[in-house]
Design a protein around this motif. Sequence first.
Motif, PDB file in Angstrom:
ATOM      1  N   LEU A 144       1.569 -15.873  -4.087  1.00  0.00           N
ATOM      2  CA  LEU A 144       1.612 -16.851  -5.172  1.00  0.00           C
ATOM      3  C   LEU A 144       0.226 -17.192  -5.696  1.00  0.00           C
ATOM      4  CD1 LEU A 144       4.259 -19.413  -3.836  1.00  0.00           C
ATOM      5  CD2 LEU A 144       4.535 -17.800  -5.716  1.00  0.00           C
ATOM      6  N   LYS A 145      -0.771 -17.250  -4.789  1.00  0.00           N
ATOM      7  CA  LYS A 145      -2.084 -17.766  -5.203  1.00  0.00           C
ATOM      8  C   LYS A 145      -3.085 -16.691  -5.519  1.00  0.00           C
ATOM      9  CE  LYS A 145      -1.541 -22.213  -2.983  1.00  0.00           C
ATOM     10  NZ  LYS A 145      -1.392 -22.836  -1.699  1.00  0.00           N
ATOM     11  N   MET A 146      -2.644 -15.450  -5.598  1.00  0.00           N
ATOM     12  CA  MET A 146      -3.607 -14.364  -5.899  1.00  0.00           C
ATOM     13  C   MET A 146      -3.775 -14.210  -7.419  1.00  0.00           C
ATOM     14  SD  MET A 146      -5.030 -12.983  -3.334  1.00  0.00           S
ATOM     15  CE  MET A 146      -4.890 -12.673  -1.576  1.00  0.00           C
ATOM     16  N   TRP A 178       0.804  -1.237   0.000  1.00  0.00           N
ATOM     17  CA  TRP A 178       0.000   0.000   0.000  1.00  0.00           C
ATOM     18  C   TRP A 178       0.824   1.268   0.000  1.00  0.00           C
ATOM     19  CZ3 TRP A 178      -0.415   4.005   3.568  1.00  0.00           C
ATOM     20  CH2 TRP A 178      -1.570   4.815   3.518  1.00  0.00           C
ATOM     21  N   ALA A 179       1.995   1.247   0.629  1.00  0.00           N
ATOM     22  CA  ALA A 179       2.784   2.483   0.809  1.00  0.00           C
ATOM     23  C   ALA A 179       2.913   3.255  -0.499  1.00  0.00           C
ATOM     24  CB  ALA A 179       4.166   2.137   1.360  1.00  0.00           C
ATOM     25  N   PRO A 180       2.595   4.555  -0.497  1.00  0.00           N
ATOM     26  CA  PRO A 180       2.613   5.344  -1.737  1.00  0.00           C
ATOM     27  C   PRO A 180       4.022   5.472  -2.325  1.00  0.00           C
ATOM     28  CG  PRO A 180       1.376   6.474  -0.001  1.00  0.00           C
ATOM     29  CD  PRO A 180       2.088   5.340   0.647  1.00  0.00           C
ATOM     30  N   ILE A 235      -7.186  -8.522  -3.498  1.00  0.00           N
ATOM     31  CA  ILE A 235      -6.453  -9.263  -4.536  1.00  0.00           C
ATOM     32  C   ILE A 235      -5.655  -8.294  -5.404  1.00  0.00           C
ATOM     33  CG2 ILE A 235      -6.739 -10.653  -6.650  1.00  0.00           C
ATOM     34  CD1 ILE A 235      -9.188 -11.967  -5.224  1.00  0.00           C
ATOM     35  N   GLU A 236      -6.284  -7.202  -5.783  1.00  0.00           N
ATOM     36  CA  GLU A 236      -5.621  -6.198  -6.618  1.00  0.00           C
ATOM     37  C   GLU A 236      -4.382  -5.630  -5.912  1.00  0.00           C
ATOM     38  OE1 GLU A 236      -4.649  -3.893  -9.764  1.00  0.00           O
ATOM     39  OE2 GLU A 236      -6.200  -5.443  -9.757  1.00  0.00           O
ATOM     40  N   LEU A 237      -4.517  -5.403  -4.615  1.00  0.00           N
ATOM     41  CA  LEU A 237      -3.416  -4.822  -3.842  1.00  0.00           C
ATOM     42  C   LEU A 237      -2.236  -5.785  -3.710  1.00  0.00           C
ATOM     43  CD1 LEU A 237      -2.635  -2.284  -2.095  1.00  0.00           C
ATOM     44  CD2 LEU A 237      -3.541  -3.532  -0.125  1.00  0.00           C
TER      45      LEU A 237
END
Length: 235
Positions: A233-235, A28-30, A225-227
């Motif tokens: 591995l499984k996303m 998440w960190a910008p 999931i997007e993040l």
Amino acid sequence: MFQFKQFSIQQDKTAMKVGTDGVLLGAWAPIDHNPFSILDIGAGTGIIALMLAQRTHAEQIDGLEIDEDAYEQAVDNFENSPWGERLFCFHAGLDEFIDEPEDEYDLIVSNPPFYAEDYKTENDQRDLARFQDAMPFEELIEVADLLLSENGIFALIIPFKEEEKFIALAKESELYPIKITRVKGTPKSEIKRTLLAFSRNKTSEIEIDELIIEIDRHVYTPEYIELTKEFYLKM
């Protein structure tokens, strides 16, 4: 061992294992400001620094870790990653580290220990890693203020109940929120964590949103999931 898409984390030596908080912050960190230098305060296994090595072209990525076993683990994980030449870990506490500040950082991140309650477990090492007496918020903000470059960003994850207090403390050091994401485990659960990003430049338009991790047990939301899809591995 915890295997990610582009690197792996050995975690046998340290009390603090790979957890959702670290992964959230690392993803998440910008980084839109293209940081040249990054500091991870309380590096643990090194997971956040490694995620940022994957996400950015930063040439200097430093970790700071006081616990000897965690420090050794982070060094091993750094050296075994594809980005070893950009990663370095200091074995020191905050006070030692800022005695002779040499660098400013464009991005400072921290997943600080935060059980402020007086409850302690039987595992001293885990307690050191978890308890706020190892890293009080005031000290963390002081270090961020001292080491953050003019247009740098300071990002961290803390318990939601500490959000207001932390923002107020940061304001005293003229660090202002630019992005706030509140995290819930499921749609019906309470907000547990807050992801915060601060800058020296005050903005009237703070980006505020909410992230839900799961719809059901191991059924992840599209947002989560997007993040995290570049890592898990499984996303």
